[in-house]
Design a protein around this motif. Sequence first.
Motif, mmCIF file in Angstrom:
data_model
loop_
_atom_site.group_PDB
_atom_site.id
_atom_site.type_symbol
_atom_site.label_atom_id
_atom_site.label_comp_id
_atom_site.label_asym_id
_atom_site.label_seq_id
_atom_site.Cartn_x
_atom_site.Cartn_y
_atom_site.Cartn_z
ATOM 1 N N LEU A 42 0.767 -1.352 0.091
ATOM 2 C CA LEU A 42 -0.123 -0.043 -0.095
ATOM 3 C C LEU A 42 0.912 1.376 0.047
ATOM 4 O O LEU A 42 0.477 2.061 -0.694
ATOM 5 N N SER A 43 1.836 1.281 0.885
ATOM 6 C CA SER A 43 2.784 2.460 0.818
ATOM 7 C C SER A 43 3.549 2.785 -0.362
ATOM 8 O O SER A 43 3.754 4.082 -0.795
ATOM 9 N N GLU A 44 3.891 1.678 -1.185
ATOM 10 C CA GLU A 44 4.578 1.810 -2.588
ATOM 11 C C GLU A 44 3.572 2.532 -3.424
ATOM 12 O O GLU A 44 3.809 3.053 -4.653
ATOM 13 N N ASN A 45 2.147 2.692 -3.188
ATOM 14 C CA ASN A 45 1.215 3.060 -3.993
ATOM 15 C C ASN A 45 0.556 4.349 -3.436
ATOM 16 O O ASN A 45 -0.520 4.310 -3.147
ATOM 17 N N TYR A 46 1.341 5.089 -2.705
ATOM 18 C CA TYR A 46 1.179 6.349 -1.734
ATOM 19 C C TYR A 46 0.175 7.201 -2.329
ATOM 20 O O TYR A 46 -0.985 7.627 -1.665
ATOM 21 N N ASP A 47 0.072 7.767 -3.475
ATOM 22 C CA ASP A 47 -0.844 8.544 -4.092
ATOM 23 C C ASP A 47 -2.032 8.191 -4.175
ATOM 24 O O ASP A 47 -3.194 8.997 -3.483
ATOM 25 N N LYS A 48 -2.251 7.170 -4.584
ATOM 26 C CA LYS A 48 -3.825 6.291 -4.547
ATOM 27 C C LYS A 48 -4.270 6.199 -3.121
ATOM 28 O O LYS A 48 -5.501 6.385 -2.726
ATOM 29 N N LYS A 88 -7.396 -0.907 2.102
ATOM 30 C CA LYS A 88 -7.244 -1.898 0.977
ATOM 31 C C LYS A 88 -8.919 -1.719 -0.003
ATOM 32 O O LYS A 88 -8.789 -1.743 -0.952
ATOM 33 N N THR A 108 -11.956 3.541 -6.505
ATOM 34 C CA THR A 108 -11.201 3.599 -7.460
ATOM 35 C C THR A 108 -11.668 4.823 -8.364
ATOM 36 O O THR A 108 -10.766 5.642 -9.060
ATOM 37 N N SER A 163 -10.593 8.054 -7.353
ATOM 38 C CA SER A 163 -9.091 8.245 -7.264
ATOM 39 C C SER A 163 -8.650 8.383 -8.619
ATOM 40 O O SER A 163 -7.589 9.190 -8.778
#
Length: 420
Positions: free
Chosen positions: A53-59, A134, A141, A144
């Motif tokens: 989740l942190s790797e896709n922080y923008d979303k 998540k 989505t 987002s």
Amino acid sequence: MGTEGIQLIVMIAMLICSSYFSATETAFSSLNKTRIKTFAEKGNKKAERVLALSENYDKLLSTILIGNNIVNIVLSSISTVFFINLLKGDQSIGTVLSTVVSTVVVLIFGEITPKSLAKENPEKFAMVSAPIIKCLMVVLTPLSILFGGIKWLLSKIIKSDNDRRMTQDELLTLVDEVEQEGGIDSDESELLRSAIEFTDREASDILTPRTALEAVEEHLDNKEISRVFRESGYSRLPVYSGSIDSIIGVIHQKDFYSIVNGTERGIEFIMNKPVYIPLSMKISDILKLLQKSKSHIAIVVDEYGGTMGIVTMEDILEELVGEIWDEHDEIVEDFIKVDENTYKILCTLDLDKLFKFFDINDDTDSATVSGWVLEKFGCFPKVEESFEFENITVKVLSADDQRVNEILVTIREESSEEEE
């Protein structure tokens, strides 16, 4: 249950959701990514989910902000209706009372308190909240994507610096913070700092100068070479032809005693080809060069090809782990304390160590204490001559026609009148 009861339950539910979103935002923005990676590598499934989740922080951030705004708007709307009904239809007073109460309640229980609690243990809270957020990321989505498109459009209009790599200064600050938090001890901190600063050091910072160099002439008698090995205690010696400015090889003590000593052979049978390096070469590059050439000594030369000194593998390793002493080394202290505020110092000492010890600084190109002292005097000083710099007095204890050998440094105590 009446209408007011249902409205109150919905408001409480919205407040809980607002608290969740606020705490989740703080947890993911404050968590230690290195710690989460460590947990994930050990097989922690929750940590793996948090890391993803942190790797896709923008979303993630878009989902949190959208969700938080939705629940706060719903809370505010229902709160207004609730207070108007409670005050028998008085819209003006009901609206004002709703605004005041909902603002205070949301600030305390929906923002400040949950964020403060999440800040205390962000990794643990992130792992707990990850499954819910998540699911919400999937549900929200479409929104987002919409806000992601707006962000992309704005990024094209407003140019930003995309270089987010951590600098060396930031790494050093991080090491200091980890040490202060108790994650590592002072020895580990010093080792990490040495490793980070390793690539900045040059040959000029660690070389043994030519004046202190032990070397042998190529036609020297084997007995004399044996004496040099014995008295110097070195396992390797440079070999020169004519003068020290023309080093033609390096001999090893083991090869000398097993192949040459006691025979009619000369040292040309055991000489290894020397490795030459410039004064400005980085020690990380010197290390690679020595490893590649299978050598332990590099000859430092100036722009005219003259010998300035040598750098050994041991010198390079000492930059990482500190001084390496063996049974033949004579341990020399950098700072010999004479009294409470006075220290005796050898002038071969690295100048950075002097500055750090006395908490002083000077804009100088000198690498050693000797060079700095000569720079301050502007000539070769005599014994007992002295100068003052910042809060210290430097007096020459030993010198000759070529260099300053030893100094005495006294820390001056400023009187209260001078301070005033």
